[in-house]
Design a protein around this motif. Structure first.
Motif, PDB file in Angstrom:
ATOM      1  N   TRP A  90       0.811  -1.217   0.000  1.00 47.29           N
ATOM      2  CA  TRP A  90       0.000   0.000   0.000  1.00 47.29           C
ATOM      3  C   TRP A  90       0.846   1.271   0.000  1.00 47.29           C
ATOM      4  CZ3 TRP A  90      -5.227   0.238  -0.577  1.00 47.29           C
ATOM      5  CH2 TRP A  90      -5.901  -0.988  -0.549  1.00 47.29           C
ATOM      6  N   HIS A  91       2.157   1.145  -0.036  1.00 45.59           N
ATOM      7  CA  HIS A  91       3.018   2.335  -0.078  1.00 45.59           C
ATOM      8  C   HIS A  91       2.714   3.155  -1.328  1.00 45.59           C
ATOM      9  CE1 HIS A  91       6.418   0.923   2.823  1.00 45.59           C
ATOM     10  NE2 HIS A  91       5.221   0.887   3.369  1.00 45.59           N
ATOM     11  N   GLY A  92       2.722   4.468  -1.170  1.00 48.28           N
ATOM     12  CA  GLY A  92       2.491   5.366  -2.299  1.00 48.28           C
ATOM     13  C   GLY A  92       1.033   5.595  -2.634  1.00 48.28           C
ATOM     14  N   GLU A  93       0.125   5.015  -1.858  1.00 47.15           N
ATOM     15  CA  GLU A  93      -1.308   5.137  -2.131  1.00 47.15           C
ATOM     16  C   GLU A  93      -1.980   6.200  -1.252  1.00 47.15           C
ATOM     17  OE1 GLU A  93      -2.845   3.433  -4.587  1.00 47.15           O
ATOM     18  OE2 GLU A  93      -0.904   2.521  -5.074  1.00 47.15           O
ATOM     19  N   GLY A  94      -1.209   6.872  -0.401  1.00 50.25           N
ATOM     20  CA  GLY A  94      -1.776   7.909   0.459  1.00 50.25           C
ATOM     21  C   GLY A  94      -2.377   7.395   1.755  1.00 50.25           C
ATOM     22  N   VAL A  95      -2.211   6.108   2.036  1.00 48.53           N
ATOM     23  CA  VAL A  95      -2.794   5.519   3.235  1.00 48.53           C
ATOM     24  C   VAL A  95      -2.160   6.113   4.493  1.00 48.53           C
ATOM     25  CG1 VAL A  95      -3.169   3.376   4.538  1.00 48.53           C
ATOM     26  CG2 VAL A  95      -3.386   3.389   2.042  1.00 48.53           C
ATOM     27  N   GLY A  96      -0.837   6.246   4.488  1.00 46.73           N
ATOM     28  CA  GLY A  96      -0.149   6.787   5.656  1.00 46.73           C
ATOM     29  C   GLY A  96      -0.597   8.200   5.984  1.00 46.73           C
ATOM     30  N   GLN A  97      -0.632   9.055   4.982  1.00 48.95           N
ATOM     31  CA  GLN A  97      -1.067  10.436   5.206  1.00 48.95           C
ATOM     32  C   GLN A  97      -2.513  10.489   5.696  1.00 48.95           C
ATOM     33  OE1 GLN A  97      -0.148  13.085   1.935  1.00 48.95           O
ATOM     34  NE2 GLN A  97       1.679  11.871   1.469  1.00 48.95           N
ATOM     35  N   ALA A  98      -3.374   9.697   5.093  1.00 51.28           N
ATOM     36  CA  ALA A  98      -4.782   9.697   5.502  1.00 51.28           C
ATOM     37  C   ALA A  98      -4.938   9.185   6.932  1.00 51.28           C
ATOM     38  CB  ALA A  98      -5.611   8.849   4.535  1.00 51.28           C
ATOM     39  N   LEU A  99      -4.184   8.155   7.291  1.00 49.47           N
ATOM     40  CA  LEU A  99      -4.265   7.609   8.647  1.00 49.47           C
ATOM     41  C   LEU A  99      -3.746   8.624   9.667  1.00 49.47           C
ATOM     42  CD1 LEU A  99      -4.993   5.219  10.474  1.00 49.47           C
ATOM     43  CD2 LEU A  99      -2.713   4.267   9.981  1.00 49.47           C
ATOM     44  N   PRO A 121      11.262  14.898   7.445  1.00 44.76           N
ATOM     45  CA  PRO A 121      10.502  16.135   7.268  1.00 44.76           C
ATOM     46  C   PRO A 121       9.720  16.180   5.949  1.00 44.76           C
ATOM     47  CG  PRO A 121      12.754  16.629   7.956  1.00 44.76           C
ATOM     48  CD  PRO A 121      12.684  15.153   7.667  1.00 44.76           C
ATOM     49  N   ARG A 122      10.233  15.523   4.910  1.00 49.40           N
ATOM     50  CA  ARG A 122       9.516  15.544   3.620  1.00 49.40           C
ATOM     51  C   ARG A 122       8.187  14.801   3.717  1.00 49.40           C
ATOM     52  NH1 ARG A 122      14.278  13.019   0.411  1.00 49.40           N
ATOM     53  NH2 ARG A 122      14.177  11.953   2.399  1.00 49.40           N
ATOM     54  N   PHE A 123       8.164  13.683   4.429  1.00 46.30           N
ATOM     55  CA  PHE A 123       6.921  12.929   4.580  1.00 46.30           C
ATOM     56  C   PHE A 123       5.974  13.625   5.560  1.00 46.30           C
ATOM     57  CE2 PHE A 123       4.275   9.862   6.858  1.00 46.30           C
ATOM     58  CZ  PHE A 123       3.536   9.361   5.799  1.00 46.30           C
ATOM     59  N   TYR A 124       6.453  13.906   6.767  1.00 44.78           N
ATOM     60  CA  TYR A 124       5.584  14.459   7.798  1.00 44.78           C
ATOM     61  C   TYR A 124       5.170  15.901   7.517  1.00 44.78           C
ATOM     62  CZ  TYR A 124       6.321  10.194  10.365  1.00 44.78           C
ATOM     63  OH  TYR A 124       6.335   8.874  10.735  1.00 44.78           O
ATOM     64  N   GLY A 125       5.951  16.607   6.701  1.00 44.84           N
ATOM     65  CA  GLY A 125       5.560  17.955   6.293  1.00 44.84           C
ATOM     66  C   GLY A 125       4.272  17.955   5.486  1.00 44.84           C
ATOM     67  N   ARG A 126       3.986  16.864   4.800  1.00 45.33           N
ATOM     68  CA  ARG A 126       2.756  16.756   3.996  1.00 45.33           C
ATOM     69  C   ARG A 126       1.496  16.708   4.856  1.00 45.33           C
ATOM     70  NH1 ARG A 126       4.999  11.804   0.532  1.00 45.33           N
ATOM     71  NH2 ARG A 126       6.765  12.878  -0.386  1.00 45.33           N
ATOM     72  N   VAL A 127       1.661  16.407   6.138  1.00 46.19           N
ATOM     73  CA  VAL A 127       0.498  16.336   7.030  1.00 46.19           C
ATOM     74  C   VAL A 127       0.594  17.393   8.142  1.00 46.19           C
ATOM     75  CG1 VAL A 127      -0.175  13.950   6.533  1.00 46.19           C
ATOM     76  CG2 VAL A 127       1.556  14.409   8.293  1.00 46.19           C
ATOM     77  N   GLY A 128       1.323  18.472   7.861  1.00 48.37           N
ATOM     78  CA  GLY A 128       1.302  19.633   8.741  1.00 48.37           C
ATOM     79  C   GLY A 128       2.406  19.755   9.773  1.00 48.37           C
ATOM     80  N   PHE A 129       3.322  18.802   9.839  1.00 53.49           N
ATOM     81  CA  PHE A 129       4.414  18.907  10.805  1.00 53.49           C
ATOM     82  C   PHE A 129       5.483  19.857  10.260  1.00 53.49           C
ATOM     83  CE2 PHE A 129       2.387  15.057  12.191  1.00 53.49           C
ATOM     84  CZ  PHE A 129       2.529  15.098  13.566  1.00 53.49           C
ATOM     85  N   GLY A 148      15.046  16.093  12.099  1.00 49.36           N
ATOM     86  CA  GLY A 148      13.886  15.208  12.124  1.00 49.36           C
ATOM     87  C   GLY A 148      12.927  15.473  13.271  1.00 49.36           C
ATOM     88  N   TRP A 149      13.242  16.433  14.150  1.00 46.08           N
ATOM     89  CA  TRP A 149      12.341  16.757  15.273  1.00 46.08           C
ATOM     90  C   TRP A 149      11.293  17.717  14.735  1.00 46.08           C
ATOM     91  CZ3 TRP A 149      10.471  14.700  19.220  1.00 46.08           C
ATOM     92  CH2 TRP A 149       9.928  15.414  20.285  1.00 46.08           C
ATOM     93  N   LEU A 150      10.056  17.232  14.655  1.00 45.05           N
ATOM     94  CA  LEU A 150       8.965  17.944  14.001  1.00 45.05           C
ATOM     95  C   LEU A 150       7.767  18.035  14.943  1.00 45.05           C
ATOM     96  CD1 LEU A 150       9.210  15.785  10.774  1.00 45.05           C
ATOM     97  CD2 LEU A 150      10.242  18.035  11.104  1.00 45.05           C
ATOM     98  N   CYS A 151       7.051  19.156  14.876  1.00 45.35           N
ATOM     99  CA  CYS A 151       5.881  19.329  15.741  1.00 45.35           C
ATOM    100  C   CYS A 151       4.746  19.993  14.980  1.00 45.35           C
ATOM    101  CB  CYS A 151       6.241  20.170  16.962  1.00 45.35           C
ATOM    102  SG  CYS A 151       7.455  19.372  18.046  1.00 45.35           S
ATOM    103  N   GLN A 152       3.558  19.849  15.536  1.00 45.86           N
ATOM    104  CA  GLN A 152       2.356  20.456  14.975  1.00 45.86           C
ATOM    105  C   GLN A 152       1.441  20.864  16.118  1.00 45.86           C
ATOM    106  OE1 GLN A 152      -1.344  19.150  12.105  1.00 45.86           O
ATOM    107  NE2 GLN A 152       0.554  18.053  11.895  1.00 45.86           N
ATOM    108  N   TRP A 153       1.043  22.138  16.128  1.00 46.29           N
ATOM    109  CA  TRP A 153       0.080  22.624  17.122  1.00 46.29           C
ATOM    110  C   TRP A 153      -1.317  22.379  16.584  1.00 46.29           C
ATOM    111  CZ3 TRP A 153       1.427  23.887  21.909  1.00 46.29           C
ATOM    112  CH2 TRP A 153       2.779  24.155  22.155  1.00 46.29           C
ATOM    113  N   LEU A 154      -2.175  21.790  17.401  1.00 49.25           N
ATOM    114  CA  LEU A 154      -3.525  21.429  16.970  1.00 49.25           C
ATOM    115  C   LEU A 154      -4.597  22.393  17.462  1.00 49.25           C
ATOM    116  CD1 LEU A 154      -3.449  17.567  17.604  1.00 49.25           C
ATOM    117  CD2 LEU A 154      -2.847  18.813  15.521  1.00 49.25           C
ATOM    118  N   GLN A 155      -4.306  23.187  18.480  1.00 46.71           N
ATOM    119  CA  GLN A 155      -5.316  24.041  19.105  1.00 46.71           C
ATOM    120  C   GLN A 155      -4.785  25.457  19.291  1.00 46.71           C
ATOM    121  OE1 GLN A 155      -8.285  22.598  20.128  1.00 46.71           O
ATOM    122  NE2 GLN A 155      -7.648  20.497  19.840  1.00 46.71           N
ATOM    123  N   GLY A 156      -5.585  26.432  19.008  1.00 42.18           N
ATOM    124  CA  GLY A 156      -5.368  27.819  19.409  1.00 42.18           C
ATOM    125  C   GLY A 156      -3.970  28.373  19.258  1.00 42.18           C
ATOM    126  N   ALA A 157      -3.681  29.355  20.100  1.00 44.01           N
ATOM    127  CA  ALA A 157      -2.400  30.050  20.059  1.00 44.01           C
ATOM    128  C   ALA A 157      -1.262  29.105  20.413  1.00 44.01           C
ATOM    129  CB  ALA A 157      -2.422  31.231  21.029  1.00 44.01           C
TER     130      ALA A 157
END
Length: 178
Positions: A90-99, A121-129, A148-157
């Motif tokens: 299932w690689h390359g089918e967008g399953v990882g990003q969707a999950l 960062p190239r992979f996780y950047g596609r989902v907002g990290f 490779g240390w990546l973060c994403q804020w999900l709420q507010g400020a």
């Protein structure tokens, strides 16, 4: 394809998935290590500190990921995304990003504020990290690949920084993973 929370009855399928996927890409030894890590998360981490999700196609688990609690001196509801595995076919089918998006949406609805991960960062950047400054959002251990240390804020400020060291759940409390 269905995305849902991991359940106890998925344990064997999820462990096998992580073992097979990482063995195929990184070698048998790495497959055993990541399969054991996934099993340890499922068996040893409390439900309040772990959120697991699976992708299911025709009753087969074809993808899985886990979010486990992180703690900082600054009060923040935070989780670490790791590990992630998608069946090789299932690689390359967008399953990882969707999950990942599915899991992030569930955490957002639970009030989680911050999710971090340590990966490509190239992979996780596609989902907002985005790249995180380890001084502003400290990783649990010194990083061998700081980019490779990546973060994403999900709420507010978003605060500029979090004080003090961070801590992860026991299965990740191992500098070899960092």
């Amino acid at each position: 394809m269905q995305f849902r929370r991991w359940e106890d009855f998925d344990t064997r399928s999820v462990e096998r998935l992580f073992t097979e996927v990482f063995a195929a890409s990184e070698g048998a030894s790495e497959g055993r290590v990541v399969g054991a890590l996934a099993l340890q998360l499922m068996r040893e981490v409390s439900a309040e500190d772990l959120a697991g999700f699976v992708a299911v196609e025709d009753e087969d688990v074809i993808g899985s990921l886990f979010f486990s609690r992180m703690r900082f001196a600054t009060p923040v509801e935070a989780f670490l995304l790791s590990p992630v595995a998608i069946a090789t076919a299932w690689h390359g089918e967008g399953v990882g990003q969707a999950l990942i998006r599915h899991g992030l949406d569930a955490l957002r609805h639970q009030g989680v504020q911050l999710v971090c991960t340590y990966g490509d960062p190239r992979f996780y950047g596609r989902v907002g990290f985005r790249a995180a400054d380890a001084d502003a959002i400290p990783a649990p251990f010194a990083l061998t690949q700081p980019e490779g240390w990546l973060c994403q804020w999900l709420q507010g400020a978003t605060p500029l920084s979090l004080s003090g060291p961070s801590h992860c759940v026991a299965p990740f409390d191992n500098p070899d993973y960092w």
